[in-house]
Design a protein around this motif. Structure first.
Motif, PDB file in Angstrom:
ATOM      1  N   MET A   9       0.846  -1.196   0.000  1.00 20.78           N
ATOM      2  CA  MET A   9       0.000   0.000   0.000  1.00 20.78           C
ATOM      3  C   MET A   9       0.884   1.250   0.000  1.00 20.78           C
ATOM      4  O   MET A   9       1.901   1.304   0.692  1.00 20.78           O
ATOM      5  CB  MET A   9      -0.912   0.009   1.219  1.00 20.78           C
TER       6      MET A   9
ATOM      7  N   MET B 262       0.460   4.226   1.268  1.00 21.50           N
ATOM      8  CA  MET B 262       0.604   4.938   2.531  1.00 21.50           C
ATOM      9  C   MET B 262       1.469   4.165   3.523  1.00 21.50           C
ATOM     10  O   MET B 262       2.023   4.752   4.454  1.00 21.50           O
ATOM     11  CB  MET B 262      -0.774   5.216   3.140  1.00 21.50           C
ATOM     12  N   ASP B 263       1.609   2.845   3.323  1.00 19.06           N
ATOM     13  CA  ASP B 263       2.470   2.061   4.208  1.00 19.06           C
ATOM     14  C   ASP B 263       3.947   2.221   3.880  1.00 19.06           C
ATOM     15  O   ASP B 263       4.810   1.788   4.654  1.00 19.06           O
ATOM     16  CB  ASP B 263       2.100   0.574   4.115  1.00 19.06           C
TER      17      ASP B 263
ATOM     18  N   THR C 217      -0.805  11.714  -7.045  1.00 22.49           N
ATOM     19  CA  THR C 217      -1.822  10.719  -6.703  1.00 22.49           C
ATOM     20  C   THR C 217      -2.740  11.241  -5.607  1.00 22.49           C
ATOM     21  O   THR C 217      -3.970  11.059  -5.655  1.00 22.49           O
ATOM     22  CB  THR C 217      -1.155   9.404  -6.240  1.00 22.49           C
ATOM     23  N   LEU C 218      -2.159  11.893  -4.607  1.00 19.83           N
ATOM     24  CA  LEU C 218      -2.962  12.457  -3.523  1.00 19.83           C
ATOM     25  C   LEU C 218      -3.910  13.525  -4.049  1.00 19.83           C
ATOM     26  O   LEU C 218      -5.095  13.590  -3.650  1.00 19.83           O
ATOM     27  CB  LEU C 218      -2.038  13.042  -2.452  1.00 19.83           C
TER      28      LEU C 218
ATOM     29  N   SER D 243      -6.603  11.537  -6.277  1.00 17.44           N
ATOM     30  CA  SER D 243      -7.421  10.499  -5.649  1.00 17.44           C
ATOM     31  C   SER D 243      -7.977  10.882  -4.289  1.00 17.44           C
ATOM     32  O   SER D 243      -8.955  10.263  -3.829  1.00 17.44           O
ATOM     33  CB  SER D 243      -6.590   9.212  -5.502  1.00 17.44           C
TER      34      SER D 243
ATOM     35  N   PRO E 276      -8.825  10.861  -0.515  1.00 15.66           N
ATOM     36  CA  PRO E 276      -8.815   9.792   0.490  1.00 15.66           C
ATOM     37  C   PRO E 276      -8.654   8.394  -0.109  1.00 15.66           C
ATOM     38  O   PRO E 276      -8.211   7.468   0.576  1.00 15.66           O
ATOM     39  CB  PRO E 276     -10.179   9.938   1.178  1.00 15.66           C
TER      40      PRO E 276
ATOM     41  N   ILE F  59      -6.450   7.325  -1.859  1.00 17.46           N
ATOM     42  CA  ILE F  59      -5.046   6.929  -1.898  1.00 17.46           C
ATOM     43  C   ILE F  59      -4.742   5.854  -0.863  1.00 17.46           C
ATOM     44  O   ILE F  59      -3.824   5.053  -1.026  1.00 17.46           O
ATOM     45  CB  ILE F  59      -4.123   8.164  -1.688  1.00 17.46           C
ATOM     46  N   PHE F  60      -5.569   5.803   0.217  1.00 12.61           N
ATOM     47  CA  PHE F  60      -5.341   4.810   1.265  1.00 12.61           C
ATOM     48  C   PHE F  60      -5.623   3.386   0.770  1.00 12.61           C
ATOM     49  O   PHE F  60      -5.207   2.415   1.392  1.00 12.61           O
ATOM     50  CB  PHE F  60      -6.228   5.111   2.482  1.00 12.61           C
ATOM     51  N   ASN F  61      -6.309   3.273  -0.361  1.00  9.86           N
ATOM     52  CA  ASN F  61      -6.654   1.966  -0.898  1.00  9.86           C
ATOM     53  C   ASN F  61      -5.829   1.599  -2.124  1.00  9.86           C
ATOM     54  O   ASN F  61      -6.085   0.570  -2.758  1.00  9.86           O
ATOM     55  CB  ASN F  61      -8.151   1.921  -1.254  1.00  9.86           C
TER      56      ASN F  61
ATOM     57  N   THR G 169      -2.316   0.628  -4.233  1.00 11.48           N
ATOM     58  CA  THR G 169      -1.003  -0.014  -4.069  1.00 11.48           C
ATOM     59  C   THR G 169       0.048   0.736  -4.887  1.00 11.48           C
ATOM     60  O   THR G 169      -0.286   1.465  -5.830  1.00 11.48           O
ATOM     61  CB  THR G 169      -1.036  -1.478  -4.539  1.00 11.48           C
TER      62      THR G 169
END
Length: 345
Positions: A238, A240-241, A275-276, A279, A281, A283-285, A287
């Motif tokens: 992901m 954000m990870d 991307t942020l 997209s 929120p 973006i949290f989903n 990869t």
């Protein structure tokens, strides 16, 4: 010797601050161009070729000598020729030569004597002594051969460097004649480089330091980051990870690889911002594999570092890094623009 003029007293010196304007410089540069054109138009190419061939065929060392500003030019040409590594070359100070340093000359050596006038007392004294040592003598003068150029008569070969005049208020300071000497000497050295088919690697062997050496010697593998320094991730991770990995390695990107470390693509901090913005929120989903660039510019570890810099700066848009891969597209490292600049490139 005659009498030298007494320096003007402070009362006679020009008052106020001296200035030089563009309008002052323009006619001087135009005159210098005319003088240089005069040299190029009238240089005897057969003499120039004979000089170059003599340096190429020299069975021993090649020494350069001269007095005053001509001596400075002679030293520079000698150092340039020495840097090629084809022959032993050096500068022989004429006065020191007459007091023992001529012992460096051996039969078969070449001695090149630079003199604008062709009548320098120090060189005229040195020439017969050098000939007695078995050296081949070449004079570079701006005086034509004849009674006005005794140095030419004392040498085996004379090259006439045509001089129209000096760009000097008095026509005396060697500000054009030395430029002609330098242009002639360096151009002949360039011809020797081509004749000997000097390679970049051969040139680099004699320039291990400085910008020249780094440009010719440093390879990508010498300056790239590798192993634990690499910001690696998998395409299923992901976005954000992976923020810590993206920001902590100082590369400004993530290198997306598979299980065998084959490069899949790259994801940059610029990609993150775009991307942020696009997209929100969502973006949290996402990869890394969904948003990475799957066709990045790459380079090999054995490529020259300067080639990496050129590749980074090439069109359509410059980049700040290049993934380093082997012939099987396996990740070896990463080279960054910051790393190249830090290395002196």
């Amino acid at each position: 010797m005659g009498s030298l003029p007494v320096n003007a007293s402070p009362e006679c010196a020009p008052q106020g601050r001296a200035t030089v304007s563009a309008s002052d410089l323009a006619p001087l540069f135009s005159a210098q161009r005319r003088h240089l054109d005069h040299f190029f138009d009238r240089l005897d190419m057969s003499q120039a070729a004979a000089f170059a061939q003599a340096l190429l065929d020299a069975p021993g060392a090649v020494f350069f000598t001269g007095v005053g500003k001509s001596g400075i030019v002679a030293r520079k040409i000698a150092q340039t020729l020495a840097s090629l590594g084809f022959a032993r070359a050096g500068f022989l100070a004429p006065v020191d030569a007459l007091h023992g340093d001529i012992g460096a000359l051996f039969p078969g050596d070449v001695l090149v004597l630079l003199s604008k006038s062709g009548a320098s007392d120090e060189l005229l004294a040195l020439a017969p002594c050098a000939r007695a040592k078995g050296a081949y003598l070449i004079s570079l003068t701006s005086a034509a051969s004849g009674a006005d150029c005794p140095l030419a008569a004392a040498c085996d070969l004379n090259v006439h460097l045509p001089l129209q005049g000096e760009v000097c208020p008095f026509g005396l300071a060697p500000v054009t004649s030395t430029a002609i000497q330098m242009v002639f000497g360096d151009t002949v050295v360039a011809a020797i480089m081509e004749a000997r088919r000097l390679s970049r690697d051969q040139y680099a062997c004699n320039h291990p330091a400085g910008k020249i050496g780094k440009t010719l010697i440093f390879k990508v593998k010498d300056v790239m980051k590798k192993q634990n320094e690499l910001p690696l991730c998998k395409e299923g991770d992901m976005i954000m990870d992976q923020l810590t990995e993206l920001t902590s390695k100082g590369c400004g990107c993530l290198l997306v690889v598979d299980e065998e470390h084959h490069l899949i693509g790259t994801f940059t901090d610029g990609d993150l911002r775009r991307t942020l913005k696009a997209s929100g929120p969502a973006i949290f989903n996402l990869t890394v594999g969904e948003m990475c660039n799957r066709n990045p510019r790459t380079i090999t570890a054995d490529a020259m570092a300067v080639e990496a810099m050129e590749k980074m700066e090439s069109r359509p848009s410059p980049v700040q890094f290049l993934p380093v891969v082997d012939d099987n597209n396996v990740m070896c490292g990463i080279i960054t623009l910051h790393g190249l600049v830090s290395a002196g490139l």
